[in-house]
Design a protein around this motif. Structure first.
Motif, mmCIF file in Angstrom:
data_model
loop_
_atom_site.group_PDB
_atom_site.id
_atom_site.type_symbol
_atom_site.label_atom_id
_atom_site.label_comp_id
_atom_site.label_asym_id
_atom_site.label_seq_id
_atom_site.Cartn_x
_atom_site.Cartn_y
_atom_site.Cartn_z
ATOM 1 N N VAL A 76 48.910 35.753 61.345
ATOM 2 C CA VAL A 76 47.983 36.790 60.869
ATOM 3 C C VAL A 76 46.943 36.179 59.936
ATOM 4 C CG1 VAL A 76 47.821 38.910 59.526
ATOM 5 C CG2 VAL A 76 49.706 38.600 61.106
ATOM 6 N N LEU A 77 47.374 35.297 59.062
ATOM 7 C CA LEU A 77 46.449 34.668 58.122
ATOM 8 C C LEU A 77 45.441 33.779 58.840
ATOM 9 C CD1 LEU A 77 48.857 33.759 55.205
ATOM 10 C CD2 LEU A 77 47.044 35.459 55.186
ATOM 11 N N LYS A 78 45.909 33.044 59.851
ATOM 12 C CA LYS A 78 45.001 32.156 60.576
ATOM 13 C C LYS A 78 43.952 32.953 61.339
ATOM 14 C CE LYS A 78 46.054 29.848 64.372
ATOM 15 N NZ LYS A 78 46.639 28.898 65.308
ATOM 16 N N THR A 79 44.374 33.969 62.056
ATOM 17 C CA THR A 79 43.429 34.796 62.799
ATOM 18 C C THR A 79 42.501 35.539 61.845
ATOM 19 O OG1 THR A 79 45.090 35.100 64.519
ATOM 20 C CG2 THR A 79 43.247 36.628 64.513
ATOM 21 N N GLY A 80 43.053 36.089 60.769
ATOM 22 C CA GLY A 80 42.235 36.807 59.795
ATOM 23 C C GLY A 80 41.217 35.913 59.118
ATOM 24 N N MET A 81 41.589 34.650 58.889
ATOM 25 C CA MET A 81 40.650 33.720 58.274
ATOM 26 C C MET A 81 39.438 33.495 59.167
ATOM 27 S SD MET A 81 40.501 29.660 57.931
ATOM 28 C CE MET A 81 41.051 29.642 59.567
ATOM 29 N N TRP A 82 39.666 33.357 60.478
ATOM 30 C CA TRP A 82 38.541 33.140 61.394
ATOM 31 C C TRP A 82 37.655 34.376 61.473
ATOM 32 C CZ3 TRP A 82 37.241 28.526 61.875
ATOM 33 C CH2 TRP A 82 38.156 27.497 62.057
ATOM 34 N N TRP A 83 38.258 35.582 61.496
ATOM 35 C CA TRP A 83 37.456 36.812 61.509
ATOM 36 C C TRP A 83 36.625 36.919 60.240
ATOM 37 C CZ3 TRP A 83 36.439 39.207 65.739
ATOM 38 C CH2 TRP A 83 37.391 39.348 66.754
ATOM 39 N N LEU A 84 37.236 36.642 59.100
ATOM 40 C CA LEU A 84 36.538 36.742 57.824
ATOM 41 C C LEU A 84 35.392 35.740 57.745
ATOM 42 C CD1 LEU A 84 36.468 38.006 54.965
ATOM 43 C CD2 LEU A 84 37.928 36.115 54.253
ATOM 44 N N LEU A 85 35.643 34.506 58.150
ATOM 45 C CA LEU A 85 34.595 33.492 58.119
ATOM 46 C C LEU A 85 33.444 33.860 59.049
ATOM 47 C CD1 LEU A 85 33.674 30.790 56.981
ATOM 48 C CD2 LEU A 85 34.900 29.673 58.851
ATOM 49 N N LEU A 119 24.961 43.849 59.776
ATOM 50 C CA LEU A 119 25.871 44.996 59.940
ATOM 51 C C LEU A 119 27.112 44.607 60.735
ATOM 52 C CD1 LEU A 119 23.351 47.915 60.562
ATOM 53 C CD2 LEU A 119 24.791 47.512 58.552
ATOM 54 N N LEU A 120 26.939 43.766 61.762
ATOM 55 C CA LEU A 120 28.090 43.309 62.533
ATOM 56 C C LEU A 120 29.051 42.520 61.650
ATOM 57 C CD1 LEU A 120 29.534 42.973 65.271
ATOM 58 C CD2 LEU A 120 28.140 40.929 65.620
ATOM 59 N N GLY A 121 28.509 41.657 60.792
ATOM 60 C CA GLY A 121 29.350 40.903 59.866
ATOM 61 C C GLY A 121 30.088 41.811 58.904
ATOM 62 N N LEU A 122 29.385 42.825 58.406
ATOM 63 C CA LEU A 122 30.013 43.782 57.496
ATOM 64 C C LEU A 122 31.148 44.547 58.178
ATOM 65 C CD1 LEU A 122 29.834 45.078 54.663
ATOM 66 C CD2 LEU A 122 28.330 46.783 55.680
ATOM 67 N N VAL A 123 30.913 44.971 59.414
ATOM 68 C CA VAL A 123 31.950 45.688 60.163
ATOM 69 C C VAL A 123 33.146 44.780 60.430
ATOM 70 C CG1 VAL A 123 32.457 46.735 62.413
ATOM 71 C CG2 VAL A 123 30.383 47.364 61.186
ATOM 72 N N LEU A 124 32.884 43.518 60.808
ATOM 73 C CA LEU A 124 33.989 42.580 61.049
ATOM 74 C C LEU A 124 34.838 42.388 59.803
ATOM 75 C CD1 LEU A 124 32.506 39.664 63.177
ATOM 76 C CD2 LEU A 124 34.309 41.232 63.809
ATOM 77 N N ILE A 125 34.194 42.180 58.684
ATOM 78 C CA ILE A 125 34.941 41.964 57.443
ATOM 79 C C ILE A 125 35.743 43.210 57.080
ATOM 80 C CG2 ILE A 125 34.684 41.631 54.959
ATOM 81 C CD1 ILE A 125 32.325 39.790 55.590
ATOM 82 N N GLN A 126 35.112 44.369 57.204
ATOM 83 C CA GLN A 126 35.782 45.605 56.809
ATOM 84 C C GLN A 126 36.966 45.918 57.720
ATOM 85 O OE1 GLN A 126 33.263 49.058 56.938
ATOM 86 N NE2 GLN A 126 34.395 50.057 55.296
ATOM 87 N N ARG A 127 36.739 45.929 59.011
ATOM 88 C CA ARG A 127 37.824 46.293 59.942
ATOM 89 C C ARG A 127 38.927 45.257 59.987
ATOM 90 N NH1 ARG A 127 35.648 49.544 65.100
ATOM 91 N NH2 ARG A 127 34.871 51.299 63.919
ATOM 92 N N CYS A 166 33.690 30.582 65.355
ATOM 93 C CA CYS A 166 34.705 31.275 64.546
ATOM 94 C C CYS A 166 35.228 32.507 65.274
ATOM 95 C CB CYS A 166 34.130 31.675 63.194
ATOM 96 S SG CYS A 166 33.685 30.285 62.157
ATOM 97 N N LEU A 167 34.330 33.243 65.916
ATOM 98 C CA LEU A 167 34.750 34.413 66.705
ATOM 99 C C LEU A 167 35.628 33.997 67.876
ATOM 100 C CD1 LEU A 167 31.439 36.465 66.739
ATOM 101 C CD2 LEU A 167 33.565 37.081 65.593
ATOM 102 N N VAL A 168 35.246 32.899 68.539
ATOM 103 C CA VAL A 168 36.049 32.411 69.671
ATOM 104 C C VAL A 168 37.434 31.989 69.194
ATOM 105 C CG1 VAL A 168 36.225 30.551 71.377
ATOM 106 C CG2 VAL A 168 34.062 31.750 71.065
ATOM 107 N N LEU A 169 37.508 31.256 68.085
ATOM 108 C CA LEU A 169 38.811 30.833 67.560
ATOM 109 C C LEU A 169 39.648 32.024 67.108
ATOM 110 C CD1 LEU A 169 37.756 27.634 65.622
ATOM 111 C CD2 LEU A 169 39.234 27.759 67.620
ATOM 112 N N ALA A 170 39.003 33.047 66.574
ATOM 113 C CA ALA A 170 39.748 34.252 66.173
ATOM 114 C C ALA A 170 40.333 34.945 67.390
ATOM 115 C CB ALA A 170 38.834 35.203 65.412
ATOM 116 N N LEU A 171 39.562 35.008 68.463
ATOM 117 C CA LEU A 171 40.068 35.658 69.679
ATOM 118 C C LEU A 171 41.149 34.824 70.356
ATOM 119 C CD1 LEU A 171 36.722 37.037 71.129
ATOM 120 C CD2 LEU A 171 38.605 38.350 70.146
ATOM 121 N N VAL A 172 41.005 33.507 70.324
ATOM 122 C CA VAL A 172 41.998 32.632 70.961
ATOM 123 C C VAL A 172 43.317 32.668 70.202
ATOM 124 C CG1 VAL A 172 42.548 30.201 71.379
ATOM 125 C CG2 VAL A 172 40.353 31.114 72.084
ATOM 126 N N SER A 173 43.261 32.649 68.868
ATOM 127 C CA SER A 173 44.495 32.610 68.080
ATOM 128 C C SER A 173 45.079 33.991 67.843
ATOM 129 C CB SER A 173 44.224 31.931 66.730
ATOM 130 O OG SER A 173 43.338 32.699 65.963
#
Length: 149
Positions: free
Chosen positions: A70-79, A40-48, A98-105
């Motif tokens: 935006v693309l770089k950060t979004g890619m890490w969230w999606l992955l 469910l957490l993965g689904l929420v991350l992808i959706q939001r 991946c979550l850490v890299l999304a938050l850092v970037s």
């Protein structure tokens, strides 16, 4: 390439083994709760983050700005979201970096944006300014320097 395919075939087996070991350690109910929760957490991350990324991309493109950040950060969230949706402990562990890299970037400006590296063109060459400090070297002669337009 055959090694990569072989590892992809082994991944579900290792995931299943890790879930069996977790079930033996903490119980079946807790293991099922873990799998449902991370799914469910993965689904929420992808959706939001997916909708947020699309909106930010539209805004950046309308303002004629670079969509790179935006693309770089979004890619890490999606992955991270996809890895969390796959049941198992190995993919959940791989989702953490991946979550850490999304938050850092997340707040870093892209090249060419205010606060980011400067980008300019010299003929057919695109130059992205960076910093290099190996020691103090003398400046190049004026005729060998690349100047901004």
């Amino acid at each position: 390439m055959p090694l990569f395919r072989f590892l992809l075939l082994l991944l579900p087996l290792f995931e299943l083994a890790s879930l069996i070991l977790l079930g033996q350690r903490v119980g079946v109910g807790a293991t099922l709760l873990w799998v449902l929760g991370t799914g469910l957490l993965g689904l929420v991350l992808i959706q939001r983050q997916g909708w947020s990324m699309l909106q930010q991309l539209q805004i950046r493109m309308a303002e004629n700005r670079s969509p790179f950040a935006v693309l770089k950060t979004g890619m890490w969230w999606l992955l991270a979201g996809v890895l969390l949706m796959i049941p198992g402990l190995i993919t959940d562990t791989l989702a953490i970096p991946c979550l850490v890299l999304a938050l850092v970037s997340r707040g870093k400006p892209a090249p060419g944006e205010p606060g980011g590296p400067t980008v300019w063109k010299q003929g057919n060459t695109t130059i992205i300014e960076g910093e290099w400090r190996d020691g103090e070297e003398p400046r190049a002669p004026r005729d060998q320097r690349i100047e901004r337009d």
